[in-house]
Scaffold this active site. Structure first.
Site, PDB file in Angstrom:
ATOM      1  N   GLU A 172      37.607  32.089  34.303  1.00 33.72           N
ATOM      2  CA  GLU A 172      36.676  31.864  35.411  1.00 33.72           C
ATOM      3  C   GLU A 172      36.208  30.409  35.446  1.00 33.72           C
ATOM      4  O   GLU A 172      35.020  30.119  35.344  1.00 33.72           O
ATOM      5  CB  GLU A 172      35.535  32.874  35.321  1.00 33.72           C
ATOM      6  N   ASN A 194      30.313  22.458  28.393  1.00 34.86           N
ATOM      7  CA  ASN A 194      30.460  23.870  28.718  1.00 34.86           C
ATOM      8  C   ASN A 194      30.549  24.700  27.445  1.00 34.86           C
ATOM      9  O   ASN A 194      31.575  24.772  26.801  1.00 34.86           O
ATOM     10  CB  ASN A 194      31.735  24.043  29.563  1.00 34.86           C
ATOM     11  N   HIS A 414      32.694  52.122  40.386  1.00 31.50           N
ATOM     12  CA  HIS A 414      32.588  50.937  39.526  1.00 31.50           C
ATOM     13  C   HIS A 414      32.444  51.368  38.075  1.00 31.50           C
ATOM     14  O   HIS A 414      31.604  52.207  37.756  1.00 31.50           O
ATOM     15  CB  HIS A 414      31.382  50.079  39.935  1.00 31.50           C
ATOM     16  N   HIS A 415      33.296  50.831  37.219  1.00 34.12           N
ATOM     17  CA  HIS A 415      33.209  51.053  35.778  1.00 34.12           C
ATOM     18  C   HIS A 415      33.023  49.717  35.080  1.00 34.12           C
ATOM     19  O   HIS A 415      33.998  49.022  34.807  1.00 34.12           O
ATOM     20  CB  HIS A 415      34.510  51.672  35.232  1.00 34.12           C
ATOM     21  N   GLU A 416      31.800  49.335  34.840  1.00 35.63           N
ATOM     22  CA  GLU A 416      31.593  48.170  33.968  1.00 35.63           C
ATOM     23  C   GLU A 416      31.656  48.699  32.538  1.00 35.63           C
ATOM     24  O   GLU A 416      30.955  49.647  32.189  1.00 35.63           O
ATOM     25  CB  GLU A 416      30.239  47.513  34.265  1.00 35.63           C
ATOM     26  N   HIS A 484      38.371  43.563  36.819  1.00 39.15           N
ATOM     27  CA  HIS A 484      37.768  42.230  36.673  1.00 39.15           C
ATOM     28  C   HIS A 484      37.691  41.862  35.194  1.00 39.15           C
ATOM     29  O   HIS A 484      37.530  42.732  34.337  1.00 39.15           O
ATOM     30  CB  HIS A 484      36.360  42.221  37.272  1.00 39.15           C
ATOM     31  N   GLU A 485      37.798  40.584  34.928  1.00 36.47           N
ATOM     32  CA  GLU A 485      37.771  40.031  33.563  1.00 36.47           C
ATOM     33  C   GLU A 485      38.919  40.545  32.697  1.00 36.47           C
ATOM     34  O   GLU A 485      38.913  40.364  31.477  1.00 36.47           O
ATOM     35  CB  GLU A 485      36.427  40.294  32.849  1.00 36.47           C
ATOM     36  N   GLU A 503      40.638  40.349  39.171  1.00 39.26           N
ATOM     37  CA  GLU A 503      39.867  39.122  39.346  1.00 39.26           C
ATOM     38  C   GLU A 503      40.590  38.042  38.543  1.00 39.26           C
ATOM     39  O   GLU A 503      41.505  37.412  39.050  1.00 39.26           O
ATOM     40  CB  GLU A 503      38.431  39.330  38.890  1.00 39.26           C
ATOM     41  N   GLU A 509      31.736  35.120  43.089  1.00 43.45           N
ATOM     42  CA  GLU A 509      30.486  35.262  42.329  1.00 43.45           C
ATOM     43  C   GLU A 509      29.977  33.908  41.828  1.00 43.45           C
ATOM     44  O   GLU A 509      28.776  33.687  41.737  1.00 43.45           O
ATOM     45  CB  GLU A 509      30.650  36.254  41.169  1.00 43.45           C
TER      46      GLU A 509
HETATM   47  C1  NOJ Z   1      31.559  40.516  36.772  1.00 43.55           C
HETATM   48  C2  NOJ Z   1      32.361  40.862  37.965  1.00 43.55           C
HETATM   49  O1  NOJ Z   1      33.234  39.830  38.313  1.00 43.55           O
HETATM   50  C3  NOJ Z   1      31.403  41.177  39.078  1.00 43.55           C
HETATM   51  O2  NOJ Z   1      32.108  41.395  40.277  1.00 43.55           O
HETATM   52  C4  NOJ Z   1      30.583  42.370  38.695  1.00 43.55           C
HETATM   53  O3  NOJ Z   1      29.647  42.601  39.700  1.00 43.55           O
HETATM   54  C5  NOJ Z   1      29.862  42.127  37.391  1.00 43.55           C
HETATM   55  N1  NOJ Z   1      30.763  41.661  36.409  1.00 43.55           N
HETATM   56  C6  NOJ Z   1      29.182  43.365  36.863  1.00 43.55           C
HETATM   57  O4  NOJ Z   1      30.129  44.311  36.469  1.00 43.55           O
HETATM   58 CA    CA Z   2      33.983  38.014  36.794  1.00 42.68          CA
END
Ligand code: NOJ
Ligand code: CA
Length: 705
Positions: A172, A194, A414-416, A484-485, A503, A509
């Site tokens: 990122e 950074n 959504h699965h964080e 993502h990530e 992503e 973001e």
């Molecule tokens: C980072 C993700 O890129 C973002 O889209 C998401 O909202 C947050 N993490 C929380 O999961």
């Molecule tokens: Ca991200």
């Protein structure tokens, strides 16, 4: 018969000296030469239109704790050639059919001392080279551990590079444009500024890496079909301008655990003297296996809105309670918890988004922060972090599903994972089943923060296997995945087209986390998108975030017209309209383009392109005669000259042009735009100005007679 002919012809193309063999691309523009050096080290070089692209470069792997590495002392014991030509149809894509045509050379090498064999397989396409290591079944090479892969890419000079620093955990970053010789100094400077970089090499960069030579050759280095192997970065020997593979290690420093039969991913070199051809290349997809999902009817490109930007911008929160304080006070029973009052994923708010999606023709609504766990990120108070099935009390899973269904809209899950990967794997079946039970067909997954488990990095072999496991298991449940990530894509969406998004780069973001460079979006298609589509989440119309999130001083470095163009220039079968309904309602004439634009295409024509400066592409919406054009522009205002020759002869179209206003500028005047309509045919031409950090979008709709 055709195959026989090709093979006969092909014999001419391979010079029959065992230790040095040439391979030509089908169009004759490329020549790859394989050479076994005097000490038995395999090497290759690559020429394009009589120019050297890759000077003689060594190939091989260093093994850990092994008596001998796979680097030298080889002899050639077999050589096989082949030609291939097929056309296949992707489930979704930039084009509706893709030609996969290459000449192949497979060299079997034997290491006398160890009696071990490896095969190096080269595929030379009309747009570049792919090659990989293969480890066939054999007595003396069963299990082995990789210390480092030693694949070189020897450059011919001090090229311009468009790069992000090597990092085992994130992509990122904003891109830096510099000479190769400047990478070291710039990286060291960035390192001190950074602190987020978790792995550092002063000349380490990530792929897909875009390069340009002084005499105008465009070179892209990446990998294809990254499966059961660690993600490859590159380290530059900046005295000699030689890149070498740099695999992502695990906690012990190990870069790969291999059991034969096995093979590495493909190492890819896409080359052209025309930047547009880099963007149009399908080599990365072609090096992946054909689709392994039999019935793909459930995989559908989609535009969506969501409860998302409000959390990213700081206006509302993911957690139902205040994030950490409440769990520290022992509040884990949410029926007793004191809500913070800022929770975004509440029934009323979600309904607002469902209504907006239904009214404007969006297929999906993503809701983040719907489930327990955000208040206890590290799982201090429970024996898991997220379980992916327990909603907060103000999010009614069944009720909202019914409501969405009644309006013809699909909810997106959504699965964080909070990087707690084993936790996710343990809950995955239950979580996917819960989705099916409640009408969800797609999931956005996330891996924020360090990987919580056994010291893995985001991109080592174990993690690559995890992301793949999640995609394959999702396919069993007929679920589409947008991770993502996760590791950056390498064309695996050909094999598993339910991987509809990733992503793995700096997305929108970051416009809320301090901003991105205005030319960032002119680089993503040359870098990150080479491996597959990105869930960039475009469509921001209100660039001054402090207007609705007073503590957020970030500015979105883009114009409204540039935001519209992203739906065309950043190809993805999954496109979000990321801003708030109320911001779209303020600019209904501009919003019309987002409503109209397609997400699946039968043709794509890159009209203009220069990395870091501009990209203009025209795409034909699948199953129609309608076209959409997007142009994104870098730091300098620029006029592009468009020729509509791609339109069908004899047909008339109405083009609606969404352009930057005269005074538009990504920083000082991002909301200045105008919309106008003109009639066009395939003989029409157009000169169109784009502002700094701006662009334009055009819809071209066939006139009904
Ligand atoms: C980072 C993700 O890129 C973002 O889209 C998401 O909202 C947050 N993490 C929380 O999961
Ligand atoms: Ca991200």
């Amino acid at each position: 018969m055709k195959h026989l002919l090709y093979t006969a012809l092909f014999c001419f193309l391979v010079l029959q000296s065992v230790n040095s063999q040439q391979l030509k691309s089908p169009n004759g523009k490329f020549i790859m030469e394989f050479t076994l050096q005097k000490d038995g080290t395999p090497s290759y070089s690559l020429n394009y239109k009589d120019k050297t692209v890759i000077k003689p470069s060594k190939l091989g792997l260093e093994l850990k704790d092994d008596k001998k590495s796979l680097l030298n002392d080889f002899t050639v014991i077999d050589t096989k050639t082949n030609s291939f030509d097929e056309t296949w149809k992707p489930v979704w894509g930039e084009v509706e059919s893709i030609r996969n045509q290459y000449n192949e050379l497979a060299i079997t090498l034997n290491q006398k001392e160890t009696d071990r064999q490896i095969i190096i397989r080269f595929r030379l396409f009309n747009d570049g080279l792919g090659f990989r290591y293969e480890f066939p079944t054999q007595k003396n090479l069963v299990y082995f551990v990789i210390k480092e892969e030693r694949t070189q890419f020897a450059m011919t000079g001090d090229h311009t590079a468009f790069w992000i620093p090597g990092d085992y955990d994130t992509q990122e970053y904003d891109y830096t444009t510099s000479k190769l010789s400047e990478i070291r100094g710039l990286a060291e400077k960035a390192k001190t500024e950074n602190l987020s970089q978790t792995s550092f090499s002063p000349t380490g960069v990530q792929t897909s890496l875009m390069l340009k030579t002084a005499d105008g050759l465009y070179i892209n280095l990446h990998e294809a079909a990254l499966i059961n192997y660690s993600c490859m970065h590159l380290n530059l020997d900046d005295k000699n301008m030689v890149f070498e593979s740099w695999l992502t290690p695990d906690e012990k420093g190990v870069k790969g655990y291999i059991q034969a039969p096995a093979h590495s991913p493909w190492r890819t070199i896409i080359v052209s003297d025309d930047a547009r051809e880099i963007l149009a290349s399908k080599m990365t997809l072609n090096l992946n296996d054909p689709c392994k999902i039999e019935d793909t009817s459930w995989i559908k490109p989609i535009k969506y809105v969501g409860v998302w930007w409000e959390m990213i911008s700081g206006k509302s929160s993911w957690s139902y309670t205040d994030e950490f304080p409440s769990v520290q006070l022992g509040v884990t029973d949410f029926s007793k918890a004191k809500p913070s009052g800022t929770h975004g994923a509440n029934n009323a708010n979600v309904k607002k988004y469902i209504d907006f999606a239904a009214a404007n023709g969006f297929g999906g609504v993503l809701v983040e922060g719907w489930n327990e766990g955000w208040e206890d990120w590290f799982g201090h108070y429970k024996d898991y972090v997220f379980d992916f099935v327990t909603p907060y009390p103000d999010f009614d899973v069944k009720g909202l599903h019914e409501y969405a269904k009644s309006k013809g809209v699909k909810m997106i899950m959504h699965h964080e994972t909070s990087g707690s990967v084993r936790n996710y794997e343990r809950h995955m079946d239950k979580a996917y089943q819960f989705m099916k039970d409640n009408g969800y067909d797609a999931v956005k997954s996330g891996y924020v923060g360090s990987i919580i488990s056994n010291g893995d990095n985001h991109y080592n072999q174990f993690m690559v296997n995890h992301y793949q496991y999640a995609v394959e298991k999702a396919a069993e449940y007929k679920i589409m995945v947008n991770a993502h990530e996760a590791v950056r894509p390498t064309g695996i969406c050909r094999t598993y087209p339910n991987l509809i998004g990733n992503e793995a780069a700096r997305g929108t973001e970051y416009q809320a986390f301090g901003g991105s460079k205005p030319n960032h979006v002119t680089l993503l298609p040359f870098t990150r998108l080479i491996g597959g589509p990105m869930d960039y989440t475009p469509g921001i119309f209100e660039m001054d975030l402090s207007k609705f999130s007073p503590n957020n001083k970030s500015h979105v470095n883009s114009t409204i017209a540039n935001q519209l163009a992203l739906y065309v220039t950043l190809y993805s079968p999954l496109q979000m309209a990321a801003d708030f309904p109320e911001h779209y309602n303020k600019f209904p004439d501009a919003f019309q383009f987002i409503k109209d634009v397609a997400v699946d295409w039968s043709e794509s024509n890159y009209l203009e392109a220069e990395p870091g400066q501009y990209i203009t592409v025209a795409r034909k919406a699948k199953g129609t005669n309608n076209w959409f054009i997007g142009n994104v522009n870098g730091y300098e205002p620029r006029t592009s000259n468009i020729n509509f020759a791609f339109l069908e002869k004899g047909k008339k179209y109405t083009a609606t042009i969404y352009a930057d206003g005269k005074e538009a500028n990504y920083k000082t005047n991002p909301q200045a735009y105008n919309v106008r309509k003109i009639q066009v045919t395939n003989t029409s031409k157009l000169s169109q100005l784009s502002a700094a950090g701006g662009g334009y979008a055009i819809s071209i709709i066939e006139n009904k007679k």
